[in-house]
Design a protein around this motif. Structure first.
Motif, short mmCIF file in Angstrom:
data_model
loop_
_atom_site.label_atom_id
_atom_site.label_comp_id
_atom_site.label_asym_id
_atom_site.label_seq_id
_atom_site.Cartn_x
_atom_site.Cartn_y
_atom_site.Cartn_z
N ALA A 51 10.31 -19.30 62.00
CA ALA A 51 9.75 -18.43 63.04
C ALA A 51 10.74 -17.31 63.39
CB ALA A 51 9.41 -19.25 64.28
N ALA A 52 12.01 -17.65 63.54
CA ALA A 52 13.03 -16.64 63.85
C ALA A 52 13.14 -15.62 62.72
CB ALA A 52 14.38 -17.31 64.10
N LEU A 53 13.11 -16.10 61.49
CA LEU A 53 13.21 -15.21 60.34
C LEU A 53 11.99 -14.29 60.26
CD1 LEU A 53 15.10 -14.72 57.84
CD2 LEU A 53 13.47 -16.12 56.59
N GLY A 54 10.81 -14.85 60.45
CA GLY A 54 9.59 -14.05 60.37
C GLY A 54 9.54 -12.96 61.43
N LEU A 55 9.90 -13.31 62.66
CA LEU A 55 9.92 -12.33 63.73
C LEU A 55 10.94 -11.23 63.46
CD1 LEU A 55 8.96 -11.41 66.52
CD2 LEU A 55 10.66 -12.96 67.51
N SER A 56 12.09 -11.62 62.97
CA SER A 56 13.15 -10.65 62.68
C SER A 56 12.79 -9.75 61.52
CB SER A 56 14.46 -11.38 62.40
OG SER A 56 14.84 -12.12 63.54
N LYS A 57 12.11 -10.30 60.51
CA LYS A 57 11.64 -9.47 59.39
C LYS A 57 10.67 -8.42 59.89
CE LYS A 57 11.98 -12.36 55.27
NZ LYS A 57 11.26 -13.01 54.18
N SER A 58 9.75 -8.83 60.75
CA SER A 58 8.78 -7.89 61.30
C SER A 58 9.47 -6.80 62.11
CB SER A 58 7.77 -8.62 62.19
OG SER A 58 7.01 -9.51 61.44
N ALA A 59 10.44 -7.17 62.90
CA ALA A 59 11.18 -6.19 63.70
C ALA A 59 11.92 -5.21 62.81
CB ALA A 59 12.16 -6.90 64.64
N GLY A 60 12.59 -5.72 61.79
CA GLY A 60 13.32 -4.86 60.86
C GLY A 60 12.41 -3.89 60.14
N ASN A 61 11.26 -4.38 59.71
CA ASN A 61 10.29 -3.51 59.03
C ASN A 61 9.76 -2.45 59.97
OD1 ASN A 61 10.47 -4.80 56.53
ND2 ASN A 61 8.83 -6.22 57.00
N GLU A 62 9.46 -2.85 61.20
CA GLU A 62 8.87 -1.93 62.18
C GLU A 62 9.80 -0.76 62.49
OE1 GLU A 62 6.03 -0.25 64.39
OE2 GLU A 62 5.74 -2.09 63.23
N VAL A 63 11.09 -1.01 62.55
CA VAL A 63 12.04 0.05 62.88
C VAL A 63 12.67 0.69 61.65
CG1 VAL A 63 12.50 -0.88 65.17
CG2 VAL A 63 13.96 -1.55 63.26
N THR A 72 21.35 -13.93 63.55
CA THR A 72 22.38 -14.71 64.21
C THR A 72 21.99 -14.88 65.68
OG1 THR A 72 24.08 -13.84 62.74
CG2 THR A 72 24.83 -14.86 64.78
N ILE A 73 21.96 -16.13 66.12
CA ILE A 73 21.63 -16.45 67.50
C ILE A 73 22.85 -17.15 68.09
CG2 ILE A 73 20.09 -17.74 69.03
CD1 ILE A 73 18.05 -17.66 66.64
N ARG A 74 23.33 -16.61 69.21
CA ARG A 74 24.49 -17.20 69.86
C ARG A 74 24.03 -17.88 71.15
NH1 ARG A 74 29.98 -14.26 71.93
NH2 ARG A 74 31.08 -16.20 72.39
N CYS A 75 24.35 -19.15 71.27
CA CYS A 75 23.97 -19.93 72.45
C CYS A 75 25.25 -20.37 73.18
CB CYS A 75 23.19 -21.17 72.02
SG CYS A 75 21.73 -20.81 71.03
N SER A 76 25.09 -20.93 74.35
CA SER A 76 26.27 -21.37 75.10
C SER A 76 27.00 -22.50 74.38
CB SER A 76 25.88 -21.81 76.51
OG SER A 76 24.99 -22.90 76.46
#
Length: 122
Positions: A51-63, A72-76
């Motif tokens: 899901a994270a990869l798919g959303l990020s691919k869409s964002a990258g394509n859109e822009v 990369t996701i940084r959590c506490s």
């Protein structure tokens, strides 16, 4: 597909990079392929990484930023890094707060290339 070869790549990555706690390979639609995890459920990790990869691919394509390489996701409590392995698979790596992100990125690029070859359709 050679499952033992995939597992060997995951185990080697864990040994080579300080802070890596878990790693898995999944299909881009969220199905687990192989995992080297301790406490994380592979099927949940695979689905969330896809899901994270798919959303990020869409964002990258859109822009117009080109082909997605990683997320990369940084959590506490640490890091989640998802790498695209061609169009059909992904590598997800979990790391604690001490994860050496720069070293992970350096070591993961050849791993992603080898995984692409291992997972290539015959």
């Amino acid at each position: 597909m050679n499952n033992e070869a995939v597992l060997a790549e995951l185990r080697a990555l864990r040994e080579q990079v300080t802070g890596v706690t878990d790693a898995a390979v999944a299909s881009s639609d969220g199905l687990p392929v192989a995992s080297d995890t301790d406490e994380v459920r592979p099927e949940v990790l695979a689905a969330l990484a896809a899901a994270a990869l798919g959303l990020s691919k869409s964002a990258g394509n859109e822009v117009g930023m080109g082909e997605l390489r990683e997320v990369t996701i940084r959590c506490s409590g640490g890091h989640i890094v998802v790498y695209a392995v061609r169009d059909r698979n992904l590598l997800v790596v979990l790391g604690d707060e001490g994860l050496d992100i720069a070293h992970l990125h350096l070591q993961s690029r050849p791993v992603v290339d080898r995984l692409a070859e291992i997972l290539a359709p015959v």
